[in-house]
Design a protein around this motif. Sequence first.
Motif, mmCIF file in Angstrom:
data_model
loop_
_atom_site.group_PDB
_atom_site.id
_atom_site.type_symbol
_atom_site.label_atom_id
_atom_site.label_comp_id
_atom_site.label_asym_id
_atom_site.label_seq_id
_atom_site.Cartn_x
_atom_site.Cartn_y
_atom_site.Cartn_z
ATOM 1 N N ALA A 34 0.837 -1.203 0.000
ATOM 2 C CA ALA A 34 0.000 0.000 0.000
ATOM 3 C C ALA A 34 0.874 1.256 0.000
ATOM 4 O O ALA A 34 0.574 2.237 -0.696
ATOM 5 C CB ALA A 34 -0.933 -0.015 1.199
ATOM 6 N N GLU A 35 1.949 1.223 0.774
ATOM 7 C CA GLU A 35 2.862 2.374 0.800
ATOM 8 C C GLU A 35 3.555 2.563 -0.547
ATOM 9 O O GLU A 35 3.745 3.690 -0.995
ATOM 10 C CB GLU A 35 3.879 2.211 1.926
ATOM 11 N N ALA A 36 3.921 1.464 -1.200
ATOM 12 C CA ALA A 36 4.516 1.566 -2.541
ATOM 13 C C ALA A 36 3.517 2.181 -3.511
ATOM 14 O O ALA A 36 3.892 2.998 -4.367
ATOM 15 C CB ALA A 36 4.960 0.182 -3.025
ATOM 16 N N GLU A 37 2.252 1.810 -3.377
ATOM 17 C CA GLU A 37 1.210 2.387 -4.237
ATOM 18 C C GLU A 37 1.054 3.883 -3.959
ATOM 19 O O GLU A 37 0.870 4.677 -4.890
ATOM 20 C CB GLU A 37 -0.123 1.653 -4.036
ATOM 21 N N LEU A 38 1.136 4.274 -2.698
ATOM 22 C CA LEU A 38 1.059 5.702 -2.384
ATOM 23 C C LEU A 38 2.215 6.453 -3.038
ATOM 24 O O LEU A 38 2.009 7.528 -3.616
ATOM 25 C CB LEU A 38 1.067 5.929 -0.873
ATOM 26 N N ARG A 39 3.427 5.896 -2.951
ATOM 27 C CA ARG A 39 4.578 6.535 -3.596
ATOM 28 C C ARG A 39 4.353 6.659 -5.104
ATOM 29 O O ARG A 39 4.676 7.676 -5.705
ATOM 30 C CB ARG A 39 5.861 5.741 -3.319
ATOM 31 N N ARG A 40 3.783 5.612 -5.721
ATOM 32 C CA ARG A 40 3.490 5.650 -7.151
ATOM 33 C C ARG A 40 2.525 6.789 -7.465
ATOM 34 O O ARG A 40 2.611 7.425 -8.513
ATOM 35 C CB ARG A 40 2.887 4.310 -7.604
ATOM 36 N N GLN A 41 1.623 7.065 -6.522
ATOM 37 C CA GLN A 41 0.642 8.136 -6.704
ATOM 38 C C GLN A 41 1.197 9.496 -6.272
ATOM 39 O O GLN A 41 0.458 10.475 -6.253
ATOM 40 C CB GLN A 41 -0.624 7.823 -5.884
ATOM 41 N N ALA A 42 2.475 9.549 -5.910
ATOM 42 C CA ALA A 42 3.133 10.776 -5.431
ATOM 43 C C ALA A 42 2.501 11.280 -4.135
ATOM 44 O O ALA A 42 2.352 12.485 -3.922
ATOM 45 C CB ALA A 42 3.129 11.858 -6.508
ATOM 46 N N VAL A 43 2.135 10.330 -3.281
ATOM 47 C CA VAL A 43 1.605 10.648 -1.955
ATOM 48 C C VAL A 43 2.586 10.065 -0.946
ATOM 49 O O VAL A 43 3.003 8.911 -1.068
ATOM 50 C CB VAL A 43 0.192 10.025 -1.751
ATOM 51 N N ARG A 44 2.956 10.871 0.034
ATOM 52 C CA ARG A 44 3.878 10.379 1.067
ATOM 53 C C ARG A 44 3.210 9.269 1.896
ATOM 54 O O ARG A 44 2.111 9.464 2.409
ATOM 55 C CB ARG A 44 4.269 11.495 2.029
ATOM 56 N N PRO A 45 3.853 8.117 2.059
ATOM 57 C CA PRO A 45 3.273 7.032 2.865
ATOM 58 C C PRO A 45 3.043 7.438 4.320
ATOM 59 O O PRO A 45 2.137 6.929 4.977
ATOM 60 C CB PRO A 45 4.320 5.911 2.779
ATOM 61 N N GLU A 46 3.833 8.389 4.799
ATOM 62 C CA GLU A 46 3.700 8.838 6.192
ATOM 63 C C GLU A 46 2.337 9.460 6.478
ATOM 64 O O GLU A 46 1.932 9.576 7.630
ATOM 65 C CB GLU A 46 4.811 9.857 6.529
ATOM 66 N N VAL A 130 -5.524 10.462 -2.646
ATOM 67 C CA VAL A 130 -5.230 9.038 -2.838
ATOM 68 C C VAL A 130 -6.283 8.391 -3.732
ATOM 69 O O VAL A 130 -7.482 8.572 -3.541
ATOM 70 C CB VAL A 130 -5.174 8.303 -1.476
ATOM 71 N N GLU A 131 -5.806 7.648 -4.735
ATOM 72 C CA GLU A 131 -6.690 6.817 -5.562
ATOM 73 C C GLU A 131 -6.957 5.555 -4.735
ATOM 74 O O GLU A 131 -6.166 4.611 -4.734
ATOM 75 C CB GLU A 131 -6.006 6.458 -6.880
ATOM 76 N N VAL A 132 -8.061 5.572 -4.024
ATOM 77 C CA VAL A 132 -8.338 4.545 -3.020
ATOM 78 C C VAL A 132 -8.447 3.149 -3.626
ATOM 79 O O VAL A 132 -7.935 2.182 -3.055
ATOM 80 C CB VAL A 132 -9.596 4.914 -2.201
ATOM 81 N N ALA A 133 -9.092 3.016 -4.759
ATOM 82 C CA ALA A 133 -9.255 1.682 -5.353
ATOM 83 C C ALA A 133 -7.896 1.032 -5.612
ATOM 84 O O ALA A 133 -7.683 -0.142 -5.278
ATOM 85 C CB ALA A 133 -10.078 1.762 -6.636
ATOM 86 N N SER A 134 -6.963 1.780 -6.176
ATOM 87 C CA SER A 134 -5.617 1.253 -6.449
ATOM 88 C C SER A 134 -4.873 0.973 -5.151
ATOM 89 O O SER A 134 -4.163 -0.022 -5.032
ATOM 90 C CB SER A 134 -4.819 2.246 -7.281
#
Length: 172
Positions: A34-46, A130-134
């Motif tokens: 999920a954190e990797a997906e956030l990074r892909r979306q340019a959203v900080r996992p923190e 965040v693109e929640v589905a992804s």
Amino acid sequence: MNTLAAVMQLLVAVAFVSIPMIRHRFGPAAKAAAEAELRRQAVRPEVLQENNLRLDASGHETAAPVTVAVVMTAVAALNLAGAGPAQLLTWIFSSLVVLMNVVIVYSNRTAVKSVEAAFQRKGDPELARVEVASFLRAAENAFPGWVRAQTHLRNTAVFGGSAVALVAVSLA
């Protein structure tokens, strides 16, 4: 018939305990995905931690199913002992378990919408992007393939076991 009800209640208890066990075992991989997906979306996992959002088996994710398992085990013990209140308690708790599992299934089926709404309620602009589905799909895909089958088996055990327990105490 009380023995049959007790066996079904123990089956329901095991089914509920499987939830946090699987989340505990595979939750770290789901979190990493999920954190990797956030990074892909340019959203900080923190952003998850900053908003007290978790993907592990802590808090109510463990407490609720373990509590259900303890209660069902206690009622099963009363059924095995042939105790007077066993029938009434079976009706109460087996019915509640069915209703709770309906809520769980509904929650799982509507996860994207409910998580989107929860993210919006937090008021964090980064979380709102965040693109929640992804995000959820990435976390779900980190679990082994057999977990989906186990979920169906667990739901069958909970619904079927509760129904059999209710019928069994009614015929006792």
